[in-house]
Design a protein around this motif. Structure first.
Motif, short mmCIF file in Angstrom:
data_model
loop_
_atom_site.label_atom_id
_atom_site.label_comp_id
_atom_site.label_asym_id
_atom_site.label_seq_id
_atom_site.Cartn_x
_atom_site.Cartn_y
_atom_site.Cartn_z
N PRO A 100 30.21 -43.45 -32.20
CA PRO A 100 31.06 -44.18 -31.25
C PRO A 100 32.46 -43.58 -31.17
O PRO A 100 32.87 -42.79 -32.02
N ASN A 101 33.18 -43.99 -30.13
CA ASN A 101 34.59 -43.61 -29.92
C ASN A 101 34.76 -42.13 -29.59
O ASN A 101 35.27 -41.78 -28.53
N LEU A 102 34.36 -41.27 -30.49
CA LEU A 102 34.41 -39.82 -30.26
C LEU A 102 33.16 -39.24 -30.89
O LEU A 102 33.02 -39.24 -32.12
N ASP A 103 32.22 -38.75 -30.06
CA ASP A 103 30.95 -38.31 -30.62
C ASP A 103 31.05 -36.94 -31.28
O ASP A 103 32.11 -36.29 -31.26
N GLY A 104 29.96 -36.51 -31.87
CA GLY A 104 29.97 -35.27 -32.63
C GLY A 104 30.30 -34.04 -31.81
O GLY A 104 31.06 -33.17 -32.25
N LEU A 105 29.73 -33.95 -30.62
CA LEU A 105 29.99 -32.78 -29.77
C LEU A 105 31.45 -32.73 -29.34
O LEU A 105 32.08 -31.66 -29.34
N GLN A 106 32.01 -33.88 -28.96
CA GLN A 106 33.41 -33.92 -28.57
C GLN A 106 34.32 -33.56 -29.76
O GLN A 106 35.31 -32.85 -29.59
N THR A 107 33.94 -34.04 -30.93
CA THR A 107 34.72 -33.74 -32.14
C THR A 107 34.68 -32.25 -32.44
O THR A 107 35.70 -31.63 -32.76
N LEU A 108 33.49 -31.67 -32.34
CA LEU A 108 33.33 -30.23 -32.59
C LEU A 108 34.16 -29.42 -31.59
O LEU A 108 34.82 -28.45 -31.96
N VAL A 154 16.94 -29.97 -26.35
CA VAL A 154 17.45 -28.60 -26.45
C VAL A 154 18.81 -28.45 -25.77
O VAL A 154 19.60 -27.58 -26.13
N ASP A 155 19.10 -29.32 -24.80
CA ASP A 155 20.40 -29.24 -24.12
C ASP A 155 21.54 -29.59 -25.09
O ASP A 155 22.61 -28.98 -25.04
N TYR A 156 21.31 -30.57 -25.97
CA TYR A 156 22.29 -30.90 -27.01
C TYR A 156 22.49 -29.69 -27.92
O TYR A 156 23.61 -29.35 -28.30
N LEU A 157 21.37 -29.08 -28.30
CA LEU A 157 21.43 -27.93 -29.20
C LEU A 157 22.22 -26.79 -28.59
O LEU A 157 23.10 -26.19 -29.25
N ILE A 158 21.94 -26.48 -27.33
CA ILE A 158 22.64 -25.37 -26.67
C ILE A 158 24.13 -25.67 -26.55
O ILE A 158 24.98 -24.80 -26.77
N LYS A 159 24.46 -26.93 -26.22
CA LYS A 159 25.88 -27.29 -26.11
C LYS A 159 26.57 -27.17 -27.47
O LYS A 159 27.70 -26.68 -27.56
N ALA A 160 25.87 -27.61 -28.53
CA ALA A 160 26.44 -27.50 -29.88
C ALA A 160 26.68 -26.04 -30.25
O ALA A 160 27.71 -25.69 -30.83
N LEU A 161 25.73 -25.18 -29.91
CA LEU A 161 25.89 -23.75 -30.19
C LEU A 161 27.02 -23.15 -29.35
O LEU A 161 27.77 -22.28 -29.82
N GLY A 215 25.18 -25.03 -37.81
CA GLY A 215 23.82 -25.45 -38.12
C GLY A 215 23.43 -26.65 -37.28
O GLY A 215 24.28 -27.38 -36.77
N TYR A 216 22.10 -26.84 -37.13
CA TYR A 216 21.60 -27.92 -36.29
C TYR A 216 20.29 -28.42 -36.90
O TYR A 216 19.33 -27.67 -37.02
N VAL A 217 20.29 -29.71 -37.31
CA VAL A 217 19.15 -30.26 -38.05
C VAL A 217 18.77 -31.63 -37.49
O VAL A 217 19.65 -32.42 -37.12
N LEU A 218 17.47 -31.91 -37.42
CA LEU A 218 17.00 -33.21 -36.98
C LEU A 218 17.03 -34.21 -38.14
O LEU A 218 16.70 -33.86 -39.28
N LYS A 219 17.39 -35.45 -37.84
CA LYS A 219 17.51 -36.47 -38.89
C LYS A 219 16.17 -36.84 -39.52
O LYS A 219 16.14 -37.33 -40.65
N ASN A 220 15.09 -36.64 -38.78
CA ASN A 220 13.79 -37.02 -39.34
C ASN A 220 13.14 -35.89 -40.13
O ASN A 220 11.98 -35.97 -40.50
N SER A 221 13.90 -34.84 -40.40
CA SER A 221 13.38 -33.73 -41.19
C SER A 221 13.43 -34.04 -42.68
O SER A 221 14.14 -34.96 -43.12
#
Length: 214
Positions: A59-67, A88-95, A101-107
């Protein structure tokens, strides 16, 4: 020497669970926690961690915005993004924002440890289950970039105006050229970006950042 880590996630139970798991291994030391992006920026400035494990959806400021803010302000900390969604769009934006690094929470937790160890060695780590989707998406993006690069300056101008909903007559008047010339340009545009009508051309322009519709 232990790797100093900050955990940013809006769920306290997730933060506490990760901290307990990480600190079972003396190689890791959790030096701070944050519940949103603003708190993360503050904690990072105070604790100077080696790695930040950060949830994309906060909330407030998400991870991508923070990065993005971190990179704009030259806060060159190593960041591992974690998320529930295999989008994959989230992943590409993060990269694009230079995550490490990029990891799924259910891993399995072992995946996160692999990510931390790889990132600590200055390697980029992407969840193995996402690499096929990533490669496929990047290949499509390269094709679209090639299409865009093939457009002339005038064709790009006209494509932007098409996306804004202007008719041939209006485009001709705006650019001070004939309607016949506009039609010829549009025909070339359709061939180059592989579309068959104005609507598809407009969608292509918006999706690929050629024009923004407000």
């Amino acid at each position: 020497m232990a790797v100093n880590i900050v955990i940013a996630d809006d769920h306290k139970m997730v933060r506490e669970g990760l901290k307990c798991l990480l600190e079972l291994d003396k190689a890791y030391n959790v030096v701070g926690e944050a519940g949103d992006g603003y708190e993360c920026l503050d904690v990072v400035s105070k604790t100077n961690p080696d790695i930040i494990i950060m949830d994309i959806n906060m909330p407030n400021l998400d991870g991508l915005q923070t990065l993005k803010i971190m990179r704009q302000e030259n806060i060159n900390k190593k960041v591992i993004m974690v998320t529930l969604y295999d989008d994959v769009d989230y992943l590409i934006k993060a990269l694009d924002y230079k995550c490490n690094g990029y990891v799924l929470k259910n891993s399995d937790f072992s995946i996160l440890k692999d990510a931390i160890d790889s990132v600590e060695k200055n390697e980029i780590y992407v969840e193995p289950s996402l690499t096929v989707m990533l490669n496929s998406s990047l290949a499509r993006r390269d094709v679209k970039k090639s299409m865009i690069d093939s457009l002339t300056k005038r064709e790009l101008e006209i494509l932007k105006l098409i996306a804004q909903g202007l008719l041939n007559k209006e485009i001709a008047a705006m650019l001070n050229i004939s309607e016949r010339t506009v039609k010829n340009h549009i025909s070339n545009i359709f061939k180059k970006i592989d579309v068959s009508d104005r609507t598809q051309a407009a969608v292509f322009a918006i999706k690929n950042g050629i024009v923004e519709i407000k």
